[in-house]
Write an enzyme that holds these catalytic residues in place. Structure first.
Site: not given
Length: 183
Positions: A47, A84
């Site tokens: 990700s 993230k």
């Protein structure tokens, strides 16, 4: 002669004690730093590509506040921690139109994304229509087409954030500073 031998033996014992104390202090400091100030984490998943790859090791520091573009680790579930990038801060509005990120109505330049992101990937649209409340953040993965992030699970509260990634230290050949230069 006997005096010299006793003196040498006493000096040798004192040096051993000093070395032992030094080792104990270093270990204690390491444990304290790792427990309360810094920690290491391993990236698992795609990700955050191309910025981070599976197996990369990060040095993470706890922080009192976070800035836009900080890479953070946070507790996503009881077992899982995610890595993230913060793109939305308290008070911001966030939306994505045709893969372009907008914060407070302004397009945001994202040099950390793959260069072909806007052209080769399907168009992504997302709107968070409210102002982000205090103590909450909107996070996205750099690999937008392969990231479970705030578009799916919503905002994250600051208390769930374990810290800001400072350095990618492994593998050594790709060591780099992760503190945003865009601040």
């Amino acid at each position: 002669m006997l005096y010299d031998s006793l003196y040498t033996e006493e000096r040798h014992r004192a040096e051993k004690n000093a070395i032992f104390r030094f080792i104990v202090i270093v270990i204690a400091c390491s444990i304290l730093v790792q427990s309360f100030i810094m920690q290491s984490t391993v990236v698992n998943g795609e990700s955050m590509e191309p910025t981070l790859q599976t197996g990369d090791r990060l040095l993470v520091a706890q922080a009192g506040h976070y800035e836009r573009f900080d890479i953070v680790i946070f507790q996503a579930t009881e077992e899982d921690w995610y890595v993230k990038r913060i793109v939305g801060l308290p008070g911001d509005t966030v939306y994505i139109i045709h893969n372009q990120l907008y914060v407070n109505g302004e397009p945001i330049l994202e040099p950390y994304l793959k260069s072909n992101y806007l052209h080769d990937w399907p168009s992504v649209n997302y709107i968070y229509p409210h102002r982000i409340p205090p103590e909450h953040y909107f996070v996205l993965g750099d690999n937008r087409m392969n990231s479970t992030d705030s578009r799916e699970f919503g905002l994250i509260h600051k208390d769930l954030i374990g810290g800001r990634a400072l350095i990618k230290y492994w593998p050594l050949q790709s060591m780099k500073n992760l503190v945003s230069s865009q601040r």
